[in-house]
Design a protein around this motif. Structure first.
Motif, PDB file in Angstrom:
ATOM      1  N   SER A  72       0.801  -1.223   0.000  1.00  0.00           N
ATOM      2  CA  SER A  72       0.000   0.000   0.000  1.00  0.00           C
ATOM      3  C   SER A  72       0.837   1.277   0.000  1.00  0.00           C
ATOM      4  O   SER A  72       0.300   2.350  -0.183  1.00  0.00           O
ATOM      5  CB  SER A  72      -0.915   0.002   1.228  1.00  0.00           C
ATOM      6  N   ASN A  73       2.129   1.198   0.187  1.00  0.00           N
ATOM      7  CA  ASN A  73       2.973   2.395   0.284  1.00  0.00           C
ATOM      8  C   ASN A  73       3.636   2.696  -1.046  1.00  0.00           C
ATOM      9  O   ASN A  73       4.841   2.691  -1.153  1.00  0.00           O
ATOM     10  CB  ASN A  73       4.067   2.191   1.342  1.00  0.00           C
ATOM     11  N   MET A  74       2.889   3.003  -2.067  1.00  0.00           N
ATOM     12  CA  MET A  74       3.468   3.109  -3.401  1.00  0.00           C
ATOM     13  C   MET A  74       3.526   4.516  -3.969  1.00  0.00           C
ATOM     14  O   MET A  74       3.714   4.688  -5.149  1.00  0.00           O
ATOM     15  CB  MET A  74       2.711   2.203  -4.377  1.00  0.00           C
ATOM     16  N   GLY A  75       3.382   5.558  -3.151  1.00  0.00           N
ATOM     17  CA  GLY A  75       3.505   6.919  -3.670  1.00  0.00           C
ATOM     18  C   GLY A  75       4.928   7.190  -4.131  1.00  0.00           C
ATOM     19  O   GLY A  75       5.876   6.706  -3.553  1.00  0.00           O
ATOM     20  N   VAL A  76       5.077   8.001  -5.191  1.00  0.00           N
ATOM     21  CA  VAL A  76       6.412   8.319  -5.699  1.00  0.00           C
ATOM     22  C   VAL A  76       6.516   9.833  -5.814  1.00  0.00           C
ATOM     23  O   VAL A  76       6.522  10.385  -6.901  1.00  0.00           O
ATOM     24  CB  VAL A  76       6.661   7.639  -7.064  1.00  0.00           C
ATOM     25  N   ASN A  81      10.629   8.020  -1.549  1.00  0.00           N
ATOM     26  CA  ASN A  81       9.606   7.200  -2.182  1.00  0.00           C
ATOM     27  C   ASN A  81      10.084   6.628  -3.512  1.00  0.00           C
ATOM     28  O   ASN A  81       9.693   5.524  -3.880  1.00  0.00           O
ATOM     29  CB  ASN A  81       8.314   7.990  -2.375  1.00  0.00           C
ATOM     30  N   ILE A  82      10.917   7.342  -4.234  1.00  0.00           N
ATOM     31  CA  ILE A  82      11.463   6.818  -5.484  1.00  0.00           C
ATOM     32  C   ILE A  82      12.335   5.606  -5.191  1.00  0.00           C
ATOM     33  O   ILE A  82      12.243   4.584  -5.857  1.00  0.00           O
ATOM     34  CB  ILE A  82      12.250   7.905  -6.249  1.00  0.00           C
ATOM     35  N   GLU A  83      13.153   5.714  -4.154  1.00  0.00           N
ATOM     36  CA  GLU A  83      14.013   4.602  -3.756  1.00  0.00           C
ATOM     37  C   GLU A  83      13.163   3.413  -3.314  1.00  0.00           C
ATOM     38  O   GLU A  83      13.433   2.271  -3.664  1.00  0.00           O
ATOM     39  CB  GLU A  83      14.927   5.067  -2.622  1.00  0.00           C
ATOM     40  N   THR A  84      12.132   3.686  -2.527  1.00  0.00           N
ATOM     41  CA  THR A  84      11.232   2.632  -2.062  1.00  0.00           C
ATOM     42  C   THR A  84      10.507   1.993  -3.235  1.00  0.00           C
ATOM     43  O   THR A  84      10.355   0.777  -3.291  1.00  0.00           O
ATOM     44  CB  THR A  84      10.218   3.200  -1.043  1.00  0.00           C
ATOM     45  N   HIS A  85      10.084   2.815  -4.195  1.00  0.00           N
ATOM     46  CA  HIS A  85       9.415   2.310  -5.391  1.00  0.00           C
ATOM     47  C   HIS A  85      10.331   1.326  -6.138  1.00  0.00           C
ATOM     48  O   HIS A  85       9.894   0.262  -6.577  1.00  0.00           O
ATOM     49  CB  HIS A  85       9.024   3.476  -6.302  1.00  0.00           C
ATOM     50  N   ALA A  86      11.606   1.679  -6.243  1.00  0.00           N
ATOM     51  CA  ALA A  86      12.560   0.813  -6.932  1.00  0.00           C
ATOM     52  C   ALA A  86      12.723  -0.520  -6.219  1.00  0.00           C
ATOM     53  O   ALA A  86      12.772  -1.570  -6.855  1.00  0.00           O
ATOM     54  CB  ALA A  86      13.910   1.518  -7.058  1.00  0.00           C
ATOM     55  N   ILE A  87      12.786  -0.497  -4.896  1.00  0.00           N
ATOM     56  CA  ILE A  87      12.950  -1.743  -4.155  1.00  0.00           C
ATOM     57  C   ILE A  87      11.696  -2.601  -4.274  1.00  0.00           C
ATOM     58  O   ILE A  87      11.771  -3.821  -4.357  1.00  0.00           O
ATOM     59  CB  ILE A  87      13.360  -1.506  -2.680  1.00  0.00           C
ATOM     60  N   HIS A  88      10.507  -1.975  -4.329  1.00  0.00           N
ATOM     61  CA  HIS A  88       9.272  -2.743  -4.516  1.00  0.00           C
ATOM     62  C   HIS A  88       9.303  -3.462  -5.863  1.00  0.00           C
ATOM     63  O   HIS A  88       8.948  -4.635  -5.953  1.00  0.00           O
ATOM     64  CB  HIS A  88       8.039  -1.838  -4.448  1.00  0.00           C
ATOM     65  N   LYS A  89       9.736  -2.758  -6.885  1.00  0.00           N
ATOM     66  CA  LYS A  89       9.844  -3.360  -8.217  1.00  0.00           C
ATOM     67  C   LYS A  89      10.795  -4.550  -8.164  1.00  0.00           C
ATOM     68  O   LYS A  89      10.491  -5.625  -8.688  1.00  0.00           O
ATOM     69  CB  LYS A  89      10.337  -2.319  -9.221  1.00  0.00           C
ATOM     70  N   ASP A  90      11.923  -4.382  -7.504  1.00  0.00           N
ATOM     71  CA  ASP A  90      12.904  -5.461  -7.400  1.00  0.00           C
ATOM     72  C   ASP A  90      12.345  -6.662  -6.655  1.00  0.00           C
ATOM     73  O   ASP A  90      12.639  -7.805  -6.998  1.00  0.00           O
ATOM     74  CB  ASP A  90      14.182  -4.968  -6.715  1.00  0.00           C
ATOM     75  N   VAL A  91      11.539  -6.408  -5.628  1.00  0.00           N
ATOM     76  CA  VAL A  91      10.927  -7.512  -4.877  1.00  0.00           C
ATOM     77  C   VAL A  91      10.057  -8.345  -5.806  1.00  0.00           C
ATOM     78  O   VAL A  91      10.148  -9.574  -5.821  1.00  0.00           O
ATOM     79  CB  VAL A  91      10.092  -6.977  -3.688  1.00  0.00           C
ATOM     80  N   TRP A  92       9.231  -7.679  -6.590  1.00  0.00           N
ATOM     81  CA  TRP A  92       8.350  -8.393  -7.519  1.00  0.00           C
ATOM     82  C   TRP A  92       9.171  -9.202  -8.526  1.00  0.00           C
ATOM     83  O   TRP A  92       8.886 -10.378  -8.774  1.00  0.00           O
ATOM     84  CB  TRP A  92       7.454  -7.403  -8.258  1.00  0.00           C
ATOM     85  N   VAL A 111       3.474 -13.097 -11.845  1.00  0.00           N
ATOM     86  CA  VAL A 111       4.237 -12.057 -11.155  1.00  0.00           C
ATOM     87  C   VAL A 111       4.815 -11.078 -12.173  1.00  0.00           C
ATOM     88  O   VAL A 111       4.744  -9.859 -11.991  1.00  0.00           O
ATOM     89  CB  VAL A 111       5.351 -12.670 -10.278  1.00  0.00           C
ATOM     90  N   TYR A 112       5.392 -11.601 -13.265  1.00  0.00           N
ATOM     91  CA  TYR A 112       5.963 -10.720 -14.292  1.00  0.00           C
ATOM     92  C   TYR A 112       4.878  -9.849 -14.928  1.00  0.00           C
ATOM     93  O   TYR A 112       5.082  -8.658 -15.132  1.00  0.00           O
ATOM     94  CB  TYR A 112       6.681 -11.531 -15.377  1.00  0.00           C
ATOM     95  N   GLU A 113       3.720 -10.449 -15.252  1.00  0.00           N
ATOM     96  CA  GLU A 113       2.623  -9.665 -15.836  1.00  0.00           C
ATOM     97  C   GLU A 113       2.207  -8.532 -14.899  1.00  0.00           C
ATOM     98  O   GLU A 113       2.029  -7.386 -15.327  1.00  0.00           O
ATOM     99  CB  GLU A 113       1.410 -10.556 -16.117  1.00  0.00           C
ATOM    100  N   SER A 114       2.050  -8.857 -13.621  1.00  0.00           N
ATOM    101  CA  SER A 114       1.652  -7.847 -12.641  1.00  0.00           C
ATOM    102  C   SER A 114       2.705  -6.761 -12.501  1.00  0.00           C
ATOM    103  O   SER A 114       2.380  -5.572 -12.443  1.00  0.00           O
ATOM    104  CB  SER A 114       1.403  -8.499 -11.278  1.00  0.00           C
ATOM    105  N   PHE A 119       4.449  -1.436 -12.486  1.00  0.00           N
ATOM    106  CA  PHE A 119       5.626  -0.566 -12.490  1.00  0.00           C
ATOM    107  C   PHE A 119       5.951  -0.019 -13.882  1.00  0.00           C
ATOM    108  O   PHE A 119       7.022   0.523 -14.098  1.00  0.00           O
ATOM    109  CB  PHE A 119       6.833  -1.319 -11.914  1.00  0.00           C
ATOM    110  N   GLU A 120       5.002  -0.184 -14.806  1.00  0.00           N
ATOM    111  CA  GLU A 120       5.136   0.346 -16.167  1.00  0.00           C
ATOM    112  C   GLU A 120       6.460  -0.073 -16.813  1.00  0.00           C
ATOM    113  O   GLU A 120       7.249   0.746 -17.268  1.00  0.00           O
ATOM    114  CB  GLU A 120       4.974   1.868 -16.156  1.00  0.00           C
TER     115      GLU A 120
END
Length: 181
Positions: A72-76, A81-92, A111-114, A119-120
């Motif tokens: 739920s913490n996906m604001g950029v 938040n940009i750094e956090t966004h990047a780590i979320h992408k890496d987790v997926w 997972v890849y489709e999502s 993350f565009e």
């Protein structure tokens, strides 16, 4: 901990020395998580170390927990938040890679489709290749062909894409020949 992982990757030393570096890294990540159990960077690092040690089930569990806990913490809006966004992408993406290593191709594909949507990553070479590989492993050749052709248009100079397209065409042709018998 990241230093130990970097040394592991750069090492052309003995297996024993590489294993020792992974052990140091794993312990460092665990120590950080003991002090701060919400540190997603340490959790992701631990998941990566577990995957490198071929403990895929444990790595998948770590990545799944991080993915669900941080959903739920996906604001950029700012640098953090940009750094956090990047780590979320890496987790997926790491979760998808671990599923591929476990030969759970359908889960990896989802997972890849999502991740591509969330993350565009519609133009990311590595992600699209991983997605195409999951489709290929599931024998979804028509869908795989569409993805690989898209990649070919995005990256016309990539020899990897040309090779993948050739392999896909070969397997598709063999499938047609088999179905005609």
């Amino acid at each position: 901990a990241n230093l130990w992982i970097n040394m592991y990757y750069q090492s052309n030393q003995s297996t024993e020395k590489s294993e020792r570096r992974l052990t140091h890294s794993e312990q460092s990540f665990k120590d950080v998580l003991k002090r701060d159990d919400k540190n997603i960077f340490a959790a992701c690092g631990l998941g990566c170390v577990l995957a490198l040690r071929k403990k895929y089930s444990e790595a998948a569990d770590v990545f799944t927990i991080v993915k669900e806990a941080s959903g739920s913490n996906m604001g950029v809006n700012n640098e953090t938040n940009i750094e956090t966004h990047a780590i979320h992408k890496d987790v997926w993406l790491n979760l998808g890679h671990v599923f591929m290593d476990q030969q759970k191709y359908a889960a990896a594909m989802q997972v890849y489709e999502s991740a591509i949507r969330k993350f565009e990553l519609h133009n990311d070479l590595e992600v699209l290749l991983a997605y195409a590989r999951s489709l290929f492993k599931l024998s979804k050749f028509d869908q795989c062909r569409k993805v690989v052709i898209k990649i070919r248009h995005l990256y016309p100079d990539s020899h990897i894409v040309v090779y993948d397209l050739a392999i896909l065409q070969k397997v598709s042709a063999q499938q047609v020949i088999q179905s005609e018998k």
